[in-house]
Design a protein around this motif. Structure first.
Motif, PDB file in Angstrom:
ATOM      1  N   PHE A 235     -32.491   8.605   0.732  1.00 13.68           N
ATOM      2  CA  PHE A 235     -32.113   7.064   1.142  1.00 13.68           C
ATOM      3  C   PHE A 235     -30.778   6.971   1.438  1.00 13.68           C
ATOM      4  N   TYR A 236     -29.681   7.964   1.063  1.00 14.43           N
ATOM      5  CA  TYR A 236     -28.333   8.387   1.333  1.00 14.43           C
ATOM      6  C   TYR A 236     -27.917   9.826   2.088  1.00 14.43           C
ATOM      7  N   ASP A 237     -26.539   9.676   2.456  1.00 17.24           N
ATOM      8  CA  ASP A 237     -26.223  10.698   2.656  1.00 17.24           C
ATOM      9  C   ASP A 237     -27.109  11.994   2.360  1.00 17.24           C
ATOM     10  N   SER A 238     -26.732  13.210   3.857  1.00 16.15           N
ATOM     11  CA  SER A 238     -28.116  13.965   2.793  1.00 16.15           C
ATOM     12  C   SER A 238     -26.824  15.824   2.661  1.00 16.15           C
ATOM     13  N   LEU A 239     -25.152  14.904   2.159  1.00 17.89           N
ATOM     14  CA  LEU A 239     -24.723  16.208   1.691  1.00 17.89           C
ATOM     15  C   LEU A 239     -25.250  16.822   0.215  1.00 17.89           C
TER      16      LEU A 239
ATOM     17  N   PRO B 137     -31.699  21.967  10.173  1.00  9.62           N
ATOM     18  CA  PRO B 137     -30.609  22.748  11.255  1.00  9.62           C
ATOM     19  C   PRO B 137     -31.486  23.253  12.544  1.00  9.62           C
ATOM     20  N   HIS B 138     -32.668  23.586  12.122  1.00  9.45           N
ATOM     21  CA  HIS B 138     -33.299  24.143  13.768  1.00  9.45           C
ATOM     22  C   HIS B 138     -34.257  23.063  13.909  1.00  9.45           C
ATOM     23  N   LYS B 139     -34.108  22.170  13.827  1.00 16.19           N
ATOM     24  CA  LYS B 139     -35.578  20.682  13.960  1.00 16.19           C
ATOM     25  C   LYS B 139     -34.436  19.629  14.370  1.00 16.19           C
ATOM     26  N   ALA B 140     -33.138  19.625  15.503  1.00 18.85           N
ATOM     27  CA  ALA B 140     -32.270  18.974  15.831  1.00 18.85           C
ATOM     28  C   ALA B 140     -31.646  18.090  14.193  1.00 18.85           C
ATOM     29  N   PHE B 141     -31.706  19.054  13.541  1.00 17.25           N
ATOM     30  CA  PHE B 141     -30.668  18.296  11.873  1.00 17.25           C
ATOM     31  C   PHE B 141     -31.893  16.993  11.465  1.00 17.25           C
ATOM     32  N   MET B 142     -32.597  17.319  11.214  1.00 19.34           N
ATOM     33  CA  MET B 142     -33.639  16.354  10.934  1.00 19.34           C
ATOM     34  C   MET B 142     -33.532  16.727   9.188  1.00 19.34           C
ATOM     35  N   PRO B 143     -32.907  15.274   8.867  1.00 21.13           N
ATOM     36  CA  PRO B 143     -33.528  14.723   7.404  1.00 21.13           C
ATOM     37  C   PRO B 143     -34.228  15.653   6.534  1.00 21.13           C
ATOM     38  N   ALA B 144     -33.792  16.171   4.832  1.00 24.04           N
ATOM     39  CA  ALA B 144     -34.735  16.768   4.624  1.00 24.04           C
ATOM     40  C   ALA B 144     -34.910  16.078   3.632  1.00 24.04           C
TER      41      ALA B 144
ATOM     42  N   LEU C 138     -21.641  33.195   1.759  1.00 19.44           N
ATOM     43  CA  LEU C 138     -23.292  31.972   2.234  1.00 19.44           C
ATOM     44  C   LEU C 138     -24.744  33.168   2.131  1.00 19.44           C
ATOM     45  N   ASP C 139     -24.756  34.456   1.978  1.00 21.38           N
ATOM     46  CA  ASP C 139     -26.003  35.391   1.892  1.00 21.38           C
ATOM     47  C   ASP C 139     -26.265  35.161   0.246  1.00 21.38           C
ATOM     48  N   GLN C 140     -25.623  35.039  -0.136  1.00 23.41           N
ATOM     49  CA  GLN C 140     -26.390  34.654  -1.861  1.00 23.41           C
ATOM     50  C   GLN C 140     -26.190  33.168  -2.149  1.00 23.41           C
ATOM     51  N   LEU C 141     -26.021  32.617  -1.269  1.00 24.03           N
ATOM     52  CA  LEU C 141     -26.147  31.382  -2.230  1.00 24.03           C
ATOM     53  C   LEU C 141     -27.164  31.019  -1.378  1.00 24.03           C
ATOM     54  N   VAL C 142     -28.890  30.525  -2.504  1.00 20.38           N
ATOM     55  CA  VAL C 142     -29.849  29.874  -2.299  1.00 20.38           C
ATOM     56  C   VAL C 142     -30.129  28.661  -2.967  1.00 20.38           C
ATOM     57  N   ILE C 143     -30.695  27.598  -1.400  1.00 17.69           N
ATOM     58  CA  ILE C 143     -31.725  26.548  -2.395  1.00 17.69           C
ATOM     59  C   ILE C 143     -32.555  26.217  -1.499  1.00 17.69           C
ATOM     60  N   SER C 144     -33.516  26.291  -2.458  1.00 25.05           N
ATOM     61  CA  SER C 144     -35.227  27.162  -2.164  1.00 25.05           C
ATOM     62  C   SER C 144     -36.117  25.758  -2.081  1.00 25.05           C
ATOM     63  N   GLY C 145     -36.638  25.029  -1.532  1.00 25.52           N
ATOM     64  CA  GLY C 145     -37.830  23.354  -1.545  1.00 25.52           C
ATOM     65  C   GLY C 145     -37.395  22.942  -0.846  1.00 25.52           C
ATOM     66  N   ILE C 146     -36.462  23.019  -0.146  1.00 24.73           N
ATOM     67  CA  ILE C 146     -36.001  22.205   1.408  1.00 24.73           C
ATOM     68  C   ILE C 146     -35.211  22.692   2.322  1.00 24.73           C
ATOM     69  N   PRO C 147     -35.426  22.162   3.546  1.00 28.93           N
ATOM     70  CA  PRO C 147     -34.228  23.591   4.450  1.00 28.93           C
ATOM     71  C   PRO C 147     -32.914  22.682   3.601  1.00 28.93           C
ATOM     72  N   THR C 148     -32.018  23.492   4.174  1.00 22.30           N
ATOM     73  CA  THR C 148     -30.677  23.491   4.358  1.00 22.30           C
ATOM     74  C   THR C 148     -29.337  23.597   5.896  1.00 22.30           C
ATOM     75  N   THR C 149     -28.671  23.212   5.847  1.00 19.14           N
ATOM     76  CA  THR C 149     -27.773  24.038   6.805  1.00 19.14           C
ATOM     77  C   THR C 149     -26.941  25.139   6.347  1.00 19.14           C
ATOM     78  N   ILE C 150     -27.820  25.957   5.079  1.00 20.38           N
ATOM     79  CA  ILE C 150     -27.012  27.144   5.360  1.00 20.38           C
ATOM     80  C   ILE C 150     -27.070  28.390   6.868  1.00 20.38           C
TER      81      ILE C 150
END
Length: 460
Positions: free
Chosen positions: A382-386, A345-352, A408-420
């Motif tokens: 290849f698909y939607d980013s959801l 979300p900090h880079k124009a929502f570029m897929p990641a 949201l503070d507890q949800l951790v997804i690391s390795g790629i940028p997300t919209t958290i």
């Protein structure tokens, strides 16, 4: 229940969702997947898998023959299309039925009738449902369209008759711009949907997007109340709530009754959503379209009603009557869903796309995370980013927002940028907390408030 097995013609979190619902009903589950999804969580959870083609969706998930042949080879009783891909493809529904298999959704005829936005407007008007001022049907040419636009007044929306998912829409501010945009919109609609037909609608300024969940068994129809989906970026929903914020009870009753009337007028079978624009200033609502499938945001409705919509779809496909009557459905508390995407979300929502290194999911009362993630999973490009949906339920909206902020503070997804980070900021924004949002709120907010938060973080 006469069904014994179901093929899931989809991927990602919705495939996981359907598999779990079907297993809860004791059904054998078969996943139709592309080469890219052979190691997915859905493939791990399904009882059986069938490969239907290479990663490209048009050669796998959008290949009607491949999916139907997979269903026949697996000897399943039904096919559930999920959302997206072939979910609202009438030819696919017909092909499934022609193969002697049940389609988990409305008939091909109903999909054709309601999937065409112009025909759906006509059905809605006939059922007494208010529609946005605009053309009565498809416009024949630029001259007719220009005359209608001048009559209803600018700004107007030029919309693809066969569009969906927020695509095929252009907002036009004046006559000169209209003359330029109209032929371009037709060409783009033809390229995207195979249908260049257009219609015209008046723009409702500062409208809210409110939709009603319906269930039908071909004879009876009930509603499961409404959701609000006003926080949108590029007309794609980002955050959804149920019920709608501060909706007067009289308006809620009229809104939900109108959705039921429309669905009954076509003998609707399955789950569906009737979508509206709502004008706070006048307390008027206007029909937009019908989605003849399960929606991404269906969990918020499940949280406030206690109804498993996917299981209900499977029961209806089996030939059962609705398991609930209208007087048995009530609103309990408030629910919010945040769509967590593999985007920066900090880079124009570029897929990641990339590999998930760490996954920590919050738990506790009223918290649900629908996802297809696991540590080590490589998100394909290849698909939607959801990636998943964080859904939180509370006693009321204030309680729900407080729980959401914590989750949201507890949800951790690391390795790629997300919209958290986007959702964490929205959950703390004063306008969002006060319910002062509309369909054109988010994009300016991203350029100002969210950008300021990002700069502050960089300078800290």
């Amino acid at each position: 229940m006469t069904l014994r097995s179901v093929l899931i013609a989809n991927r990602g979190e919705i495939a996981v969702r359907i598999i779990r619902a079907a297993k809860a009903l004791g059904l054998r589950t078969v996943l139709a997947h592309s080469v890219a999804d052979a190691g997915s969580l859905a493939a791990q959870l399904a009882d059986e898998t069938v490969e239907i083609g290479p990663p490209a969706a048009k050669k796998s998930y959008l290949n009607i023959d491949a999916v139907v042949n997979a269903a026949k080879a697996a000897k399943v009783d039904a096919v559930h299309p999920g959302y997206g891909f072939l979910a609202e493809n009438a030819d696919f529904a017909d092909a499934v039925v022609a193969a002697g298999i049940r389609f988990v959704g409305p008939s091909g005829a109903a999909i054709r009738l309601l999937g065409d936005k112009v025909m759906a407007r006509q059905v809605a008007a006939k059922a007494g449902v208010p529609t946005v001022p605009g053309s009565e049907g498809r416009v024949a040419d630029l001259d007719e369209a220009s005359a209608i636009a001048a009559r209803i007044g600018f700004p107007v929306m030029v919309k693809a008759a066969a569009g969906g998912g927020g695509r095929g829409i252009r907002i036009v501010q004046n006559a000169d711009e209209f003359a330029r945009q109209f032929p371009q919109a037709s060409s783009e609609a033809a390229a995207a949907f195979g249908d260049g037909g257009l219609y015209i609608e008046k723009v409702i300024e500062r409208a809210r997007h409110v939709e009603v969940q319906i269930l039908g068994d071909g004879d009876d129809v009930v509603h499961c109340f409404e959701r609000e989906c006003s926080l949108q970026r590029r007309r794609q929903k980002v955050w959804e709530e149920a019920p709608a914020i501060g909706l007067p009870e009289g308006v809620r009753a009229r809104l939900c009754d109108s959705a039921v009337a429309l669905a009954r007028s076509v003998g609707y079978s399955g789950a569906g959503t009737v979508e509206y624009l709502y004008d706070d200033a006048t307390q008027q609502f206007y029909f937009i379209e019908v989605n003849t499938r399960i929606q991404v945001e269906h969990p918020v409705t499940e949280m406030i009603t206690g109804i498993d919509l996917v299981q209900e779809m499977l029961r209806i496909a089996a030939g059962d009557r609705l398991s609930v009557t209208q007087d048995q459905i009530s609103i309990q508390g408030h629910a919010i869903e945040c769509r967590i995407n593999a985007e920066d979300p900090h880079k124009a929502f570029m897929p990641a796309p990339g590999t998930i290194e760490t996954l920590e999911v919050p738990n506790g009362a009223g918290i649900r995370f629908d996802t297809m993630l696991f540590e080590g999973y490589a998100v394909p490009p290849f698909y939607d980013s959801l990636l998943g949906k964080l859904i939180v339920h509370g006693q009321d909206r204030a309680d729900c927002l407080a729980r959401l902020r914590s989750a949201l503070d507890q949800l951790v997804i690391s390795g790629i940028p997300t919209t958290i980070p986007l959702h964490a900021a929205l959950a703390r924004d004063p306008s969002v907390k006060d319910g002062r949002t509309h369909t054109r709120f988010l994009e300016p907010w991203l350029e100002t408030d969210f950008a300021q938060l990002a700069r502050a973080r960089e300078n800290a």
